[in-house]
Design an enzyme around this catalytic site. Structure first.
Site, short mmCIF file in Angstrom:
data_model
loop_
_atom_site.label_atom_id
_atom_site.label_comp_id
_atom_site.label_asym_id
_atom_site.label_seq_id
_atom_site.Cartn_x
_atom_site.Cartn_y
_atom_site.Cartn_z
N ASN A 81 26.52 43.90 -0.91
CA ASN A 81 26.84 43.47 0.44
C ASN A 81 25.79 42.55 1.05
OD1 ASN A 81 28.02 43.97 3.37
ND2 ASN A 81 25.85 44.53 3.44
N TYR A 152 24.61 27.90 1.66
CA TYR A 152 25.28 29.19 1.82
C TYR A 152 26.61 29.19 1.08
CZ TYR A 152 27.65 33.13 4.01
OH TYR A 152 28.35 34.31 4.21
N LYS A 156 27.77 31.60 -2.17
CA LYS A 156 28.94 32.47 -2.16
C LYS A 156 29.94 32.09 -3.24
CE LYS A 156 27.66 35.35 0.94
NZ LYS A 156 27.41 36.77 0.56
N VAL A 183 33.26 37.70 10.67
CA VAL A 183 33.26 38.86 11.56
C VAL A 183 32.04 38.87 12.48
CG1 VAL A 183 34.64 40.29 10.02
CG2 VAL A 183 32.16 40.24 9.74
N THR A 185 29.16 40.09 13.24
CA THR A 185 27.91 40.76 12.89
C THR A 185 26.76 39.88 13.39
OG1 THR A 185 27.83 39.62 10.76
CG2 THR A 185 28.96 41.77 10.84
#
Length: 255
Positions: A81, A152, A156, A183, A185
């Site tokens: 994660n 980034y 991914k 989301v 976060t």
């Protein structure tokens, strides 16, 4: 009940996944970047199967994390994660460049190689991986002008390709990549439009369920729906070239 290790479980999606799995009665091994960050787990750690500490931006500490996990026994599932988008105050420095690659790509690769092989592996990717096509010889951005968003996205793409390469090379392991959505976060920001609750459900489901759809390895998932990833992620030639490059950078061969 399953024994599950979750990287980056002090906040955000990792913490939400840990809370959900503990609530379901599973034994969860938590991870914090430092002893100071581990204090954020004070409410979860009494109900957890253990807490391991180590900075995944460091190869040495990543090795230590793997050793700590192995000392707790063979995991049934590992949820990779942990991830970063930018490094506060250092994003434009060589150290900032290296951190994104290290945490988002090299650490999952190293932990996959070093942690005793579980039955299930889940890797968090991102919908941004589709914009991550880049030259594998410059995976560490030593030649190109730095672009944090592109870096980034590339990281991914690499982790999605890693998940699907594992599925191809280790048929006895269920390996999947997950797009949790954008989301709210700390990394995603308060204005992120996706559902935080939905953001962690797919990975917890893949780590524990016996749903026939989840028992077919090599999936790329968004909100419990299997989707097509970027062409490179599912291309065996790209996967193998990436694995060769990661082996050179880490000094360890996965397959």
């Amino acid at each position: 009940m399953a024994l599950i290790f979750i990287t980056g479980s002090t906040e955000g999606l990792g913490r939400a996944a840990a809370q959900a799995l503990i609530g379901q009665g599973h034994r969860v091994v938590l991870h914090a970047r430092s002893a100071q960050r581990a204090s954020a787990l004070v409410d979860l750690s009494p109900r957890a199967a253990g807490v391991v500490v180590g900075d995944l931006g460091s190869a040495t500490e990543t090795r230590s994390v793997a050793a700590q996990v192995n000392a707790l026994g063979r995991m049934d599932a590992v949820i990779h994660n942990a991830g970063i988008y930018a490094v506060k105050d250092r994003s434009a420095t060589p150290e900032g460049h290296a951190a994104i690659l290290a945490v988002n790509t090299l650490a999952p690769y190293m932990l996959t190689a070093l942690v005793e092989r579980p039955q299930r592996l889940i890797y968090l990717s991102s919908g941004m991986h589709r914009g991550g096509t880049g030259p594998l010889h410059d995976i560490d951005w030593t030649e190109r002008r730095w672009d944090a968003t592109r870096a980034y996205s590339e990281s991914k793409l690499y982790v999605a390709a890693l998940a699907l390469a594992v599925a191809r090379h280790w048929p006895e392991v269920l390996s999947h990549a997950v797009d949790p959505g954008w989301v709210p976060t700390r990394m995603g920001g308060r204005g992120a439009p996706d559902d935080l609750e939905e953001g962690h459900r797919t990975q917890t489901w893949l780590a524990t369920c016996n749903d026939p759809a989840a028992m077919v390895s090599g999936g790329y998932w968004y909100h419990r729906e299997r989707q097509a990833p970027a062409t490179e992620a599912s291309d065996p030639v790209f996967q193998d070239a990436l694995m060769t490059r990661l082996a050179a950078l880490t000094g360890m061969t996965l397959f």
